[in-house]
Design a protein around this motif. Structure first.
Motif, PDB file in Angstrom:
ATOM      1  N   LEU A  19       0.806  -1.230   0.000  1.00 27.56           N
ATOM      2  CA  LEU A  19       0.000   0.000   0.000  1.00 27.56           C
ATOM      3  C   LEU A  19       0.838   1.279   0.000  1.00 27.56           C
ATOM      4  CD1 LEU A  19      -2.897  -0.720   2.545  1.00 27.56           C
ATOM      5  CD2 LEU A  19      -3.069  -0.535   0.072  1.00 27.56           C
ATOM      6  N   LEU A  20       2.053   1.174   0.538  1.00 25.60           N
ATOM      7  CA  LEU A  20       2.876   2.391   0.648  1.00 25.60           C
ATOM      8  C   LEU A  20       3.303   2.883  -0.736  1.00 25.60           C
ATOM      9  CD1 LEU A  20       5.340   1.670   3.598  1.00 25.60           C
ATOM     10  CD2 LEU A  20       3.404   3.237   3.592  1.00 25.60           C
ATOM     11  N   PRO A  21       3.359   4.194  -0.912  1.00 24.00           N
ATOM     12  CA  PRO A  21       3.804   4.707  -2.206  1.00 24.00           C
ATOM     13  C   PRO A  21       5.255   4.298  -2.483  1.00 24.00           C
ATOM     14  CG  PRO A  21       3.156   6.506  -0.696  1.00 24.00           C
ATOM     15  CD  PRO A  21       3.062   5.235   0.064  1.00 24.00           C
ATOM     16  N   PRO A  22       5.602   4.099  -3.757  1.00 27.70           N
ATOM     17  CA  PRO A  22       6.991   3.735  -4.076  1.00 27.70           C
ATOM     18  C   PRO A  22       7.933   4.902  -3.757  1.00 27.70           C
ATOM     19  CG  PRO A  22       5.710   4.126  -6.079  1.00 27.70           C
ATOM     20  CD  PRO A  22       4.753   4.250  -4.943  1.00 27.70           C
ATOM     21  N   ARG A  23       9.194   4.640  -3.787  1.00 34.73           N
ATOM     22  CA  ARG A  23      10.254   5.635  -3.573  1.00 34.73           C
ATOM     23  C   ARG A  23      10.260   6.232  -2.167  1.00 34.73           C
ATOM     24  NH1 ARG A  23       8.574   6.884  -8.674  1.00 34.73           N
ATOM     25  NH2 ARG A  23       7.447   8.733  -7.983  1.00 34.73           N
ATOM     26  N   LEU A  24       9.699   5.512  -1.223  1.00 35.94           N
ATOM     27  CA  LEU A  24       9.801   5.969   0.163  1.00 35.94           C
ATOM     28  C   LEU A  24      10.941   5.213   0.823  1.00 35.94           C
ATOM     29  CD1 LEU A  24       6.237   6.046   1.768  1.00 35.94           C
ATOM     30  CD2 LEU A  24       7.726   7.955   1.242  1.00 35.94           C
ATOM     31  N   ASP A  25      11.586   5.848   1.775  1.00 34.21           N
ATOM     32  CA  ASP A  25      12.601   5.151   2.542  1.00 34.21           C
ATOM     33  C   ASP A  25      11.854   4.435   3.689  1.00 34.21           C
ATOM     34  OD1 ASP A  25      14.687   4.350   4.074  1.00 34.21           O
ATOM     35  OD2 ASP A  25      15.317   6.366   4.682  1.00 34.21           O
ATOM     36  N   ALA A  26      11.398   3.213   3.398  1.00 34.53           N
ATOM     37  CA  ALA A  26      10.506   2.539   4.357  1.00 34.53           C
ATOM     38  C   ALA A  26      11.208   1.411   5.106  1.00 34.53           C
ATOM     39  CB  ALA A  26       9.299   1.985   3.618  1.00 34.53           C
ATOM     40  N   SER A  27      10.933   1.301   6.392  1.00 35.94           N
ATOM     41  CA  SER A  27      11.426   0.164   7.181  1.00 35.94           C
ATOM     42  C   SER A  27      10.222  -0.446   7.900  1.00 35.94           C
ATOM     43  CB  SER A  27      12.484   0.629   8.183  1.00 35.94           C
ATOM     44  OG  SER A  27      12.010   1.725   8.930  1.00 35.94           O
ATOM     45  N   PHE A  28      10.358  -1.714   8.257  1.00 38.63           N
ATOM     46  CA  PHE A  28       9.210  -2.447   8.791  1.00 38.63           C
ATOM     47  C   PHE A  28       9.617  -3.230  10.035  1.00 38.63           C
ATOM     48  CE2 PHE A  28       8.742  -1.772   4.331  1.00 38.63           C
ATOM     49  CZ  PHE A  28       7.399  -1.474   4.136  1.00 38.63           C
ATOM     50  N   ALA A  29       8.708  -3.338  11.006  1.00 39.10           N
ATOM     51  CA  ALA A  29       9.001  -4.164  12.178  1.00 39.10           C
ATOM     52  C   ALA A  29       7.710  -4.776  12.707  1.00 39.10           C
ATOM     53  CB  ALA A  29       9.656  -3.329  13.272  1.00 39.10           C
ATOM     54  N   LEU A  30       7.840  -5.997  13.198  1.00 42.53           N
ATOM     55  CA  LEU A  30       6.703  -6.607  13.886  1.00 42.53           C
ATOM     56  C   LEU A  30       6.632  -6.032  15.292  1.00 42.53           C
ATOM     57  CD1 LEU A  30       6.781 -10.406  13.065  1.00 42.53           C
ATOM     58  CD2 LEU A  30       4.859  -8.843  12.694  1.00 42.53           C
ATOM     59  N   LEU A  31       5.442  -5.971  15.839  1.00 42.25           N
ATOM     60  CA  LEU A  31       5.272  -5.482  17.202  1.00 42.25           C
ATOM     61  C   LEU A  31       6.178  -6.274  18.149  1.00 42.25           C
ATOM     62  CD1 LEU A  31       3.507  -3.583  19.010  1.00 42.25           C
ATOM     63  CD2 LEU A  31       2.023  -5.538  19.371  1.00 42.25           C
ATOM     64  N   GLY A  32       6.947  -5.592  18.973  1.00 35.22           N
ATOM     65  CA  GLY A  32       7.813  -6.272  19.945  1.00 35.22           C
ATOM     66  C   GLY A  32       9.221  -6.498  19.447  1.00 35.22           C
TER      67      GLY A  32
END
Ligand SMILES: [Fe+2]
Ligand SMILES: [Fe+2]
Length: 349
Positions: A19-32
């Motif tokens: 869903l996030l727009p392309p060209r973003l500096d995105a990082s992801f983490a699971l809760l905890g």
């Protein structure tokens, strides 16, 4: 622009990745999970079910590290004022209801870029005031729903802040910001407050009355807290029972606020009487003419106008000139000289 996403399941993370727009500096983490990013992100997206107590505790721990992100978007399940209030209490600056579209999410994130790049303080100030206002309204609605005391001081502080923002930066800036970031009852109360302040200013009412007007506007629909959102947010026409239910809100709002100490009598009256009309056709008491005080007359006009120009998912937002025409057609119900004076507010002059 950087964004960090926290979710309580891998499925949610994968969905958000798409869903996030392309060209973003995105990082992801699971809760905890341990957060391993060098810098604080510009935006934080939280997709965690905050109805689960253990998850709230884990999220609070993560927010200690990431709560400084300027834009904190919480995606919540279910449309309840209690959940919204909880999200704001956990640090949200925006609350979006699932299912969220890519467009919606991109809109919020892109706004952040515009906001960061904006040299003026007007947009930043309005965004912050709207967020504080929405948080106060969410807390007030959840307090009523849960039978706990309403935090009057928080609502008054938010009302003052909104009044300052509208006075400093104008109504148009306020309307645009609120409509972009907030929906439903929050959007409505924030719009009414801004419109009422601008109207009061236009008429040259005293600072004390502007303050009362802004507080009355924030509180005016508090009685809607006990009406299901399915009815409040129903697209299209309400049936007879639903209409009757909606029409209980001025009285029930008055009953709740009467038990809150320190609420000015003018504010109480405005909450009870904001749907009364000069010709006696309003509710709940069918008041007419002189029995409707000036402050209420200002609030009623602001309320109708704000409801017409709201940005709702199921109806396009009505231009300000068309909304003003509708006020003009309500001859006999609203005070004519006040409606004439409102032209300046409606047209943003
Ligand atoms: Fe109302
Ligand atoms: Fe209203």
């Amino acid at each position: 622009m950087s964004v960090h996403v926290i979710a309580d399941s891998r499925d949610k993370l994968s969905t958000l990745r798409l869903l996030l727009p392309p060209r973003l500096d995105a990082s992801f983490a699971l809760l905890g999970e341990t957060i391993d990013i060098p810098l604080l992100p510009d935006s934080l997206v939280v997709a965690v079910d905050i109805r689960v107590v253990d998850q709230i505790a884990a999220l609070k721990r993560m927010m200690l590290k990431l709560g400084g992100a300027r834009n904190r978007i919480f995606l919540i399940d279910g449309r309840s004022h209690l959940l919204s209030a909880q999200a704001y209490a956990l640090g949200a600056t925006r609350v979006l209801h699932n299912p969220v579209s890519a467009r919606q999410l991109a809109g919020q994130l892109v706004d952040q870029v515009v906001l960061s790049a904006s040299s003026g303080s007007a947009v930043r100030d309005a965004t912050l005031s709207a967020s504080i206002g929405a948080s106060a309204i969410a807390s007030m609605f959840s307090a009523v729903g849960g039978g706990t005391p309403v935090e009057k001081a928080a609502v008054e502080d938010a009302a003052n802040r909104i009044a300052e923002t509208v006075i400093d930066h104008g109504l148009t800036n306020w309307l645009t910001t609120v409509r972009r970031h907030h929906e439903g009852t929050f959007q409505h109360c924030l719009l009414v407050t801004g419109v009422a302040v601008d109207f009061g200013q236009t008429l040259g009412v005293s600072a004390v009355d502007i303050r009362r007007l802004s507080v009355a506007a924030m509180f005016h629909d508090i009685g809607k807290a006990s009406i299901p959102l399915a009815v409040l947010d129903k697209p299209g026409k309400l049936d007879t029972d639903e209409r009757a239910l909606i029409e209980t809100h001025p009285q029930s709002g008055y009953d709740v606020l009467k038990q809150t100490s320190g609420v000015a009598p003018e504010v109480l009256r405005a909450v009870r009487q904001h749907h009364e009309f000069l010709d006696g056709s309003g509710y709940p008491d069918g008041l007419s003419g002189q029995s409707i005080p000036d402050l209420v007359r200002l609030l009623t006009i602001s309320d109708i106008f704000a409801a017409l120009i709201e940005d709702r998912r199921y109806k396009p937002c009505m231009p300000r000139d068309q909304a003003y025409d509708i006020l003009l057609q309500m001859r006999g119900k609203l005070e004519a000289p006040l409606v004439s004076a409102f032209r300046q507010v409606a047209f943003g002059q």
